[in-house]
Design an enzyme around this catalytic site. Structure first.
Site, PDB file in Angstrom:
ATOM      1  N   HIS A  27      35.555  47.130  39.041  1.00  0.00           N
ATOM      2  CA  HIS A  27      36.183  47.674  40.245  1.00  0.00           C
ATOM      3  C   HIS A  27      37.461  48.438  39.888  1.00  0.00           C
ATOM      4  CE1 HIS A  27      33.771  44.176  41.324  1.00  0.00           C
ATOM      5  NE2 HIS A  27      33.630  44.694  42.524  1.00  0.00           N
ATOM      6  N   GLU A 426      39.142  23.118  58.395  1.00  0.00           N
ATOM      7  CA  GLU A 426      38.546  22.490  57.206  1.00  0.00           C
ATOM      8  C   GLU A 426      38.524  23.434  56.005  1.00  0.00           C
ATOM      9  OE1 GLU A 426      37.091  22.639  60.178  1.00  0.00           O
ATOM     10  OE2 GLU A 426      36.935  20.563  60.869  1.00  0.00           O
TER      11      GLU A 426
END
Ligand SMILES: Cc1ncc(C[n+]2csc(CCOP(=O)(O)OP(=O)(O)O)c2C)c(N)n1
Length: 683
Positions: A27, A426
């Site tokens: 990238h 969570e």
């Protein structure tokens, strides 16, 4: 005429371009656009010592946009970490120290494994939490031995991910003023322009979270970036987000501002065109001008100096507070203190019993104060998961509230508190735990219902990949939780957690096994441990009649065995199903059937035992085996083989009292006995 800073920035850019081109994979776009902000941060602000990457009071830097790894590797090489140019040239190759995405433990100076977008963001929040907590406990006037920033570079993709929003919301609430993120606002993602999907006012959103926000319109304006970071440092009560408008693939005549440059090499012609455009020699590849190299390597002297200053501060601190320093050193060594498990509860046999979640709460409260490195909490489930550390205080911004707040844990209020209220978040909880563990000095734990472990799975996977010492307490571990129904009843969860390499799952059968499981969890340092607890009461097994609970540390052990001759049938059970298995065993024995009960609390621990132990517990020639677990049977054939039988539940549960469900779905001694008989007559 280019300034030295511009030269340095182009060095980073072109190294990244050459790395990706050489590997023909990677990238390039992000490093090309974000190089100026990275350069400013790393050369003007970041407190680090390349020759000692693990120095405890270094600033932490997280590249949340891990696909931009070539940026980080360039910085690490240039500033003098143990990452030679050879490794830069071997980007993404087998055995190199420059894997596709940054991997903690693989490359010196890489603080966290990143790549799944969004994860690095909460990792940094965890690091900032650890810093504030240790500072509150150890700093004394004039002796601030814990005093560092946590920086990060985050991308559009990071800020789109929900986990970053959860973590940002919590970081704002917690006033984590030493957390500073630079937002690589290039408005391009993998598949197109961010305009396709992401048109909200990001800074207003962060402002609403309680962050200090700033915006820079020109990503090449290094003075503006510098000023913004300095202003962010001055803002001590709020975490900071600095949006920097950058251009992906900056300098590439054909590809700048296109999504093509996000994740593919420029191609030889465009590499040459880009180099020419930026006034860079086309050859040699991996060119580093001497002047730029010398400039970057100043980090070595500067790093040595700041570390030395810290070391002398540490020495005088040790003279003034010898006990505190001893404790600090112990924490940083990641070793529990000698005798840490003294006073850990031992439970008397009790047929009525106790839920393992509440036994777990008692164990934690017995060991928490002596360990003094346990920190964590639940995703808004403390009353259910029983994971509050009573008396150890609330990790909250000092001025924000106090003991009168409902749900506050008895004990002081402030950053010294060991109880973190994660809220109903969570996923962020999981990733924040990773950040706390990465920071060092603390053992983080987090709890929720087993069924919601799904919400934190990406973080559990990364904890396993990074071999982090994180403890999960997952309660309400089967259909036996009852009336809440199938949405809350875990089925495939045990099996799917066991599928994560490096995660140790332990499902104790009773209160004493819970104690043993906690002992393993505290001492286990090679990866995360998930403790699986019941909601319902389960008998405390009479150990004068059956084998001791300490067998849990071997993963599986023979709990009951009918005599000297080899068993006709082996029952393999975990957790709450060990009890009907034992009952069935007694009934079978009374009928003259030679049975054995193997308690298999942890597959992973069992797999680590020597071959002779494993075949003693499960003799290979003995093929009549039945597994009993109130969850998916997926995977159990590994232990019961083709000739075995699995009692489990391969469909969703139902809403009814737990006892009824266990009966309806066959988790009774009567059904087990019937299955024993059926298996014994099966050819
Ligand atoms: C959780 C996750 N989903 C998808 C991907 C695949 N992926 C890698 S980068 C990217 C988006 C890139 O956009 P941005 O974050 O803005 O980075 P930039 O294009 O600016 O380099 C995607 C979807 C990923 N790495 N992680």
């Amino acid at each position: 005429m280019k300034t030295i800073d511009e030269l340095c920035v182009n060095t980073i850019r072109m190294l990244a371009v050459d790395m990706v081109q050489e590997a023909n994979s990677g990238h390039p776009g992000m490093p090309m656009g974000a190089a100026p902000m990275a350069h400013v941060l790393w050369t003007r602000f970041l407190k680090h010592h390349p020759q000692n990457p693990l120095w405890p009071d270094r600033d932490r830097f997280v590249l949340s946009a891990g696909h931009g790894s070539a940026l980080l590797y360039s910085l690490l090489h240039l500033t003098g970490y143990d990452l030679p140019l050879e490794e830069i040239k071997r980007f993404r190759q087998w055995g190199s120290k420059t894997p596709g995405h940054p991997e903690h433990n693989e490359t010196p100076g890489v603080e966290s494994t990143t790549g799944p977008l969004g994860q690095g963001f909460p990792n940094g929040v965890g690091m900032a939490i650890a810093e504030r907590h240790l500072a509150a406990r150890f700093n004394r006037p004039g002796f601030e031995i814990v005093d560092h920033y946590t920086y990060g570079i985050v991308s559009d993709g990071d800020l789109m991910e929900g986990v970053a929003s959860e973590a940002a919301s919590l970081a704002g609430h917690l006033n984590l003023g030493k957390l500073i993120y630079l937002y690589d606002n290039n408005q391009i993602t993998l598949a197109g322009e961010a305009r396709l999907t992401f048109t909200e006012e990001v800074l207003k959103r962060f402002e609403a979270y309680g962050w200090h926000v700033q915006s820079i319109q020109d990503g090449n304006d290094m003075d503006a970036i510098s000023k913004a970071i300095a202003a962010a440092q001055k803002e001590t009560a709020q975490p900071s987000l600095i949006s920097v408008r950058t251009h992906i693939g900056y300098g590439s005549p054909q590809k700048q501002d296109t999504f093509e440059v996000h994740g593919a090499p420029l191609g030889p012609e465009e590499v040459a065109a880009t180099k020419k455009n930026l006034g860079w020699p086309v050859e040699p590849k991996f060119y580093i001008p001497d002047e730029a190299f010398r400039q970057f390597r100043k980090a070595l002297d500067q790093g040595a100096k700041v570390e030395k200053e810290w070391q002398s501060k540490r020495e005088s601190y040790g003279k003034a507070y010898p006990e505190l320093l001893k404790e600090w050193d112990r924490l940083m060594s990641s070793k529990p203190p000698g005798g840490w498990d003294k006073g850990i509860p031992i439970f008397s046999p009790d047929p009525k019993g106790v839920a393992t979640r509440s036994a777990g709460g008692q164990v934690m409260n017995a060991i928490g104060p002596r360990l003094s490195c346990l920190i964590g909490g639940s995703a808004d489930l403390n009353p259910s998961t029983n994971t509050a550390l009573k008396g150890l205080g609330n990790f909250q911004p000092p001025q924000s509230g106090g003991q009168e707040v409902q749900g506050a844990v008895p004990g002081p209020w402030g950053y010294g508190g060991a109880n973190i209220a994660f809220g109903v978040r969570e996923h962020a909880m999981g990733s924040i735990l990773n950040g706390v563990a990465l920071h060092g000095g603390l053992i983080p734990y987090g709890s929720t219902f087993l069924v919601f472990s799904d919400y934190m799975r990406p973080a559990i996977r990364l904890a396993s990949l990074m071999k982090l010492h994180v403890i999960y307490v997952f309660t309400h571990d089967s259909i036996a939780l009852g009336e809440d129904g199938p949405t809350h009843q875990p089925i495939e969860h045990l099996s799917s957690l066991r599928a994560i390499p490096g995660l140790t799952v332990i499902r104790p059968a009773d209160a004493n096994e819970t104690t043993e499981a906690w002992k393993v969890a505290v001492e286990h340092q090679r990866g995360p441990v998930a403790l699986i607890m019941t909601r319902q009461v389960v008998p405390v097994i009479d150990r004068s009649k059956y084998s001791p609970a300490s067998g849990v540390c071997k993963g599986a052990y023979i709990l009951a065995d009918s005599g000297e001759t080899k068993p006709e049938i082996i029952l393999i059970a975990t957790g709450s199903e060990v009890h009907p298995a034992l009952e069935a065993y007694e009934k079978a024995r009374a009928e003259g059937i030679k049975a054995r009960v193997v308690n298999m609390a942890s597959w992973e621990l069992f797999e680590q035992q020597p071959e002779n132990y494993r075949s003693e517990v499960l003799p290979p020639q003995n093929r009549k085996r039945i597994s009993i677990e109130a969850g998916s049977t997926h995977g159990w054939h590994k232990y019961i083989g083709l000739d075995g039988d699995a009692i489990g539940i391969d469909h969703f549960g139902a809403s009814a009292p737990g006892k009824v469900l266990l009966e309806k779905f066959g988790f009774t001694s009567e059904n087990i006995l019937n299955r024993i008989k059926a298996l014994l007559v099966r050819k």
